[in-house]
Design an enzyme around this catalytic site. Structure first.
Site, PDB file in Angstrom:
ATOM      1  N   GLU A 110      -6.066  -6.444   3.931  1.00 40.47           N
ATOM      2  CA  GLU A 110      -6.119  -7.674   3.039  1.00 40.47           C
ATOM      3  C   GLU A 110      -7.177  -7.545   2.059  1.00 40.47           C
ATOM      4  O   GLU A 110      -7.622  -8.565   1.514  1.00 40.47           O
ATOM      5  CB  GLU A 110      -6.244  -9.051   3.862  1.00 40.47           C
ATOM      6  CG  GLU A 110      -5.332  -9.277   4.815  1.00 40.47           C
ATOM      7  CD  GLU A 110      -3.917  -9.346   4.289  1.00 40.47           C
ATOM      8  OE1 GLU A 110      -3.837  -9.580   2.971  1.00 40.47           O
ATOM      9  OE2 GLU A 110      -2.874  -9.702   5.444  1.00 40.47           O
ATOM     10  N   GLN A 146     -34.188 -13.265  29.541  1.00 41.65           N
ATOM     11  CA  GLN A 146     -34.411 -13.938  27.960  1.00 41.65           C
ATOM     12  C   GLN A 146     -33.953 -13.068  26.952  1.00 41.65           C
ATOM     13  O   GLN A 146     -33.021 -13.502  25.880  1.00 41.65           O
ATOM     14  CB  GLN A 146     -35.994 -14.217  27.770  1.00 41.65           C
ATOM     15  CG  GLN A 146     -36.073 -14.930  26.678  1.00 41.65           C
ATOM     16  CD  GLN A 146     -37.418 -15.649  26.371  1.00 41.65           C
ATOM     17  OE1 GLN A 146     -38.247 -14.833  26.187  1.00 41.65           O
ATOM     18  NE2 GLN A 146     -37.679 -16.938  26.577  1.00 41.65           N
ATOM     19  N   PHE A 201       0.868   2.623   5.948  1.00 41.40           N
ATOM     20  CA  PHE A 201       0.358   1.733   6.911  1.00 41.40           C
ATOM     21  C   PHE A 201       1.073   0.292   6.978  1.00 41.40           C
ATOM     22  O   PHE A 201       0.465  -0.866   6.931  1.00 41.40           O
ATOM     23  CB  PHE A 201      -1.237   1.326   6.477  1.00 41.40           C
ATOM     24  CG  PHE A 201      -2.090   2.634   6.190  1.00 41.40           C
ATOM     25  CD1 PHE A 201      -2.165   3.581   6.976  1.00 41.40           C
ATOM     26  CD2 PHE A 201      -2.516   2.531   4.999  1.00 41.40           C
ATOM     27  CE1 PHE A 201      -2.938   4.479   6.895  1.00 41.40           C
ATOM     28  CE2 PHE A 201      -3.474   3.780   4.753  1.00 41.40           C
ATOM     29  CZ  PHE A 201      -3.446   4.897   5.727  1.00 41.40           C
ATOM     30  N   THR A 205       0.733  -1.216  -0.083  1.00 39.02           N
ATOM     31  CA  THR A 205       0.034   0.132   0.249  1.00 39.02           C
ATOM     32  C   THR A 205       0.821   1.240  -0.103  1.00 39.02           C
ATOM     33  O   THR A 205       1.990   1.312   0.746  1.00 39.02           O
ATOM     34  CB  THR A 205      -0.822   0.091   1.074  1.00 39.02           C
ATOM     35  OG1 THR A 205      -1.644  -1.339   1.039  1.00 39.02           O
ATOM     36  CG2 THR A 205      -1.853   1.275   1.324  1.00 39.02           C
TER      37      THR A 205
END
Length: 388
Positions: A371, A286, A164, A134
């Site tokens: 990714e 519940q 990054f 990148t």
């Protein structure tokens, strides 16, 4: 964690070796990662010493051939490992995944001299590795990268920057995608850059939402000289090399989401079994039980889906790429949702650092981006469908 894992791994009839691999990774995660994960996050500390301890366990070259110290394992084996490690710390697990992506690239595409020069130190974790694709102006459009490498005598001279990059400044070697030819994917090559290369420098550590235990910096090349012998597979092969590792990387990051989300659910189960409100333990309400039931169902569906995708990649099934994209999209979205739901179940305590869930929410959010963003995963899936 064990009961949850057993419920779905039985669908794939894990053999004795795979269960041993899983248990080894779980034990290391519980003993060496989990006790320090919150402290590493708080201090933004990169635990290189603990990362290197994974080398003797065979985690420095999970799917690297064994003649250079690799473990020669499959993608399902790797998924089991990353799921187990991320139960303790997704940031730690994801760095191991990135390191293995680089080691695998050199193993698959390097010549014998390159394999012998780099891989023994990578598989042992003496050297740590980072993956550099990148750039500031090219994320999803990876083929538009601008970092250029020009041949000069026995060297390549690199100029440009990568953005990054996990482990930047801490790693010892960098697998860098560079432009050696014309615009487009055919002009891209891959070169392995050592940390001490003249002209290599690093930006400031980024202030980011999660993954605080990992350094994330720019990698900057200013007339950076690298021996031409560090080029993998010749000029023009780089885009194919970069893409070849992504299917496995997508499964790994999905596994990191799965393990982190399982940890969040486990923490929520423990908390709701102890916390009382209106005279009862809150796990007796519940509405809360329904939320827990959905979280468990979603995680088990994710686990089965992920293991099936990994099995396809191991078998080199024709649709393995589509399944890797589907699993990455589904599991990372689900993992973040489950972690966020777990935070809600703890109420105000979920928002506190010491309970560990807010860290998991922060860490898992980036898995929907890296990714290949989950939007790009949808493009890949749709193209596979239409092409069919």
């Amino acid at each position: 964690m064990d009961a949850a894992v057993d419920a779905s791994t039985s669908q794939f009839e894990l053999n004795e070796e795979q269960r041993a691999i899983q248990e080894m990774a779980q034990a290391f995660a519980a003993d060496r990662i989990a006790p320090s994960a919150l402290d590493w996050d708080r201090r933004k500390y990169f635990p290189a010493d603990v990362i290197r301890e994974t080398g003797p366990l065979g985690l420095g070259g999970i799917y690297v051939r064994d003649d250079v110290g690799g473990s020669a394992l499959g993608r399902l084996d790797a998924v089991l490992i990353f799921e187990a490690l991320s139960h303790a710390d997704p940031g730690f697990s994801s760095f191991i995944s990135i390191h293995n992506m680089v080691a695998s690239m050199i193993d698959r595409f390097g010549n014998d001299e390159q394999r012998q020069r780099f891989l023994p130190k990578l598989t042992s974790m003496e050297w740590l590795a980072s993956y550099c694709l990148t750039e500031p102006g090219s994320g999803s459009d990876a083929a538009a990268l601008k970092t250029r490498a020009v041949k000069s005598g026995g060297d390549y001279v690199l100029n440009g920057a990568k953005q990054f990059i996990s482990g930047a400044g801490d790693s010892d070697v960098y697998a860098v995608m560079v432009r050696t030819g014309a615009d487009g994917p055919k002009g891209i090559s891959t070169i392995v850059v050592p940390k001490d290369a003249p002209g290599l420098s690093f930006g400031a550590n980024e202030h980011k939402m999660g993954w605080h235990m990992q350094s994330t910096r720019q990698v900057i090349f200013e007339d950076c000289k690298v021996p031409a012998e560090n080029l993998l597979s010749g000029e023009g092969a780089g885009f194919g090399i970069a893409m070849a590792g992504l299917d496995g990387g997508r499964l790994n990051i999905a596994a990191c989401s799965l393990g982190g989300a399982q940890s969040a659910l486990d923490k929520a189960l423990s908390y709701t079994a102890e916390r009382k409100a209106f005279g009862s333990k809150i796990n007796q309400f519940q509405a809360l039980q329904f939320r827990l039931a959905d979280m468990e169902t979603e995680l088990q569906a994710s686990r089965i889906f992920l293991y099936a995708a990994a099995s396809k990649l191991d078998r080199k099934a024709p649709d393995a790429g589509k399944w890797s994209a589907m699993a990455k999209r589904f599991v990372t979205d689900t993992g973040f949702k489950v972690a966020n739901d777990a935070l809600q179940l703890l109420g105000g305590y979920g928002y506190l650092h010491d309970y560990g869930i807010e860290k998991l929410v922060r860490d898992l959010r980036v898995h929907q981006i890296l990714e290949g963003t989950n939007e790009i995963m949808r493009v890949i899936i749709a193209r596979a469908l239409i092409g069919r």
